[in-house]
Design a protein around this motif. Structure first.
Motif, PDB file in Angstrom:
ATOM      1  N   VAL A   1      -1.130   4.336   0.418  1.00  0.00           N
ATOM      2  CA  VAL A   1      -2.205   5.276   0.730  1.00  0.00           C
ATOM      3  C   VAL A   1      -1.666   6.392   1.626  1.00  0.00           C
ATOM      4  O   VAL A   1      -0.592   6.284   2.232  1.00  0.00           O
ATOM      5  CB  VAL A   1      -3.391   4.566   1.412  1.00  0.00           C
ATOM      6  N   ASP A   2      -2.458   7.454   1.752  1.00  0.00           N
ATOM      7  CA  ASP A   2      -2.018   8.604   2.550  1.00  0.00           C
ATOM      8  C   ASP A   2      -2.166   8.317   4.046  1.00  0.00           C
ATOM      9  O   ASP A   2      -2.739   7.313   4.464  1.00  0.00           O
ATOM     10  CB  ASP A   2      -2.795   9.860   2.160  1.00  0.00           C
TER      11      ASP A   2
ATOM     12  N   THR B   1       0.804  -1.215   0.000  1.00  0.00           N
ATOM     13  CA  THR B   1       0.000   0.000   0.000  1.00  0.00           C
ATOM     14  C   THR B   1       0.846   1.278   0.000  1.00  0.00           C
ATOM     15  O   THR B   1       1.943   1.324   0.570  1.00  0.00           O
ATOM     16  CB  THR B   1      -0.967   0.022   1.198  1.00  0.00           C
TER      17      THR B   1
ATOM     18  N   THR C   1      -5.667   7.677   5.484  1.00  0.00           N
ATOM     19  CA  THR C   1      -6.209   6.356   5.168  1.00  0.00           C
ATOM     20  C   THR C   1      -5.539   5.282   6.011  1.00  0.00           C
ATOM     21  O   THR C   1      -6.186   4.328   6.454  1.00  0.00           O
ATOM     22  CB  THR C   1      -6.031   6.052   3.673  1.00  0.00           C
TER      23      THR C   1
END
Length: 209
Positions: free
Chosen positions: A39-40, A37, A43
C-alpha cells in the motif's frame, strides 16, 4: 529451584481461550499482511495509527511479572506465551500436539511467510524450534514431567517448504535422569529434518522424588 503452578479450571480456561484466541489469530493475520502489503505511504500511516490505538487499548491492563498456570483437569501447564504452542503468542504456528497411546506424539500445522528463511523455504532455526518443542513434549510425557533440553542435534536432509507440515517424535530410551528422544519434520514427500535430543530431569525434581 522450584516451580509452582496455580490451577486454572476448565471453565476459566475455555473462557480465556475463546476471548484471546481470536485476538492472536488476528495478530497472525496482521503479521502476514504486513509482510505482503504494498500500500502507499498514506495508507501505511493510517494503519500505523490504528495499530497504536489497539496497543493502547491492550495496555490498559497488563500482568505484573509472569504467572504459571496448570490446567486443573489435564494437569498440563497452560502455555500462553510459548513460541511453538502458545495460545496467546502470535509467532507460534500454533502447534497442537496430539498424544498417541504408545507415548509418541505428532502435530500438523502450516508455516507461512513469517517463518521464511530462503525464499519459499522455512528458516532452519524455525525447524529447530519446532523439533525441540515436540521432542521436549514426548520426553516429558506431555509436559507432565519436568525434563529440559540437555542437547539437541539436527540433520537437515533437504529444504523444508513453506506450507502444511507435520512433526513427529518418540522416546528411544531412558537412562536414569536422561531421556533420549528422536523426531522428524515432514512435508508431503517425507522427512526434511531429523533430530535427536537428550532431555534431563532437573536436580530439584530428582530431590522431590
Amino acid at each position: 529451584m522450584d516451580f509452582s503452578f496455580d490451577a486454572i479450571s476448565a471453565e476459566e480456561y475455555e473462557r480465556l481461550r475463546s476471548s484471546y484466541e481470536p485476538l492472536t489469530d488476528a495478530l497472525r493475520t496482521l503479521i502476514d499482511v504486513g509482510i505482503h502489503t504494498e500500500v502507499d505511504d498514506e495508507t501505511v500511516q493510517e494503519a500505523l495509527t490504528h495499530l497504536q490505538q489497539a496497543a493502547a487499548l491492550l495496555q490498559r491492563r497488563q500482568r505484573d511479572g509472569r504467572s504459571t498456570l496448570r490446567h486443573a483437569d489435564t494437569g498440563r501447564p497452560v502455555a500462553w506465551a510459548n513460541p511453538a504452542v502458545g495460545l496467546r503468542n502470535a509467532i507460534a504456528p500454533p502447534m497442537i500436539i496430539e498424544q498417541e497411546p504408545d507415548g509418541s506424539c505428532w502435530s500438523e500445522f502450516t508455516l507461512g511467510p513469517a517463518y521464511e528463511g530462503p525464499p519459499g523455504w522455512v528458516h532452519g532455526g524455525i525447524c529447530a524450534l519446532v523439533l525441540d518443542h515436540i521432542l521436549g513434549e514426548v520426553a516429558s510425557e506431555g509436559l507432565l514431567q519436568p525434563k529440559f533440553t540437555g542437547t539437541i542435534s539436527l540433520r537437515y536432509l533437504r529444504g523444508t517448504p513453506l506450507g502444511p507440515l507435520r512433526a513427529e517424535a518418540f522416546v528411544e530410551r531412558s537412562e536414569g535422569v536422561k531421556t533420549f528422544a528422536r523426531g522428524y519434520l515432514l512435508d508431503s514427500e517425507g522427512a526434511t529434518v531429523e533430530a535427536e535430543g537428550v532431555f534431563i530431569k532437573p536436580a530439584w525434581a530428582r530431590d522431590a522424588g
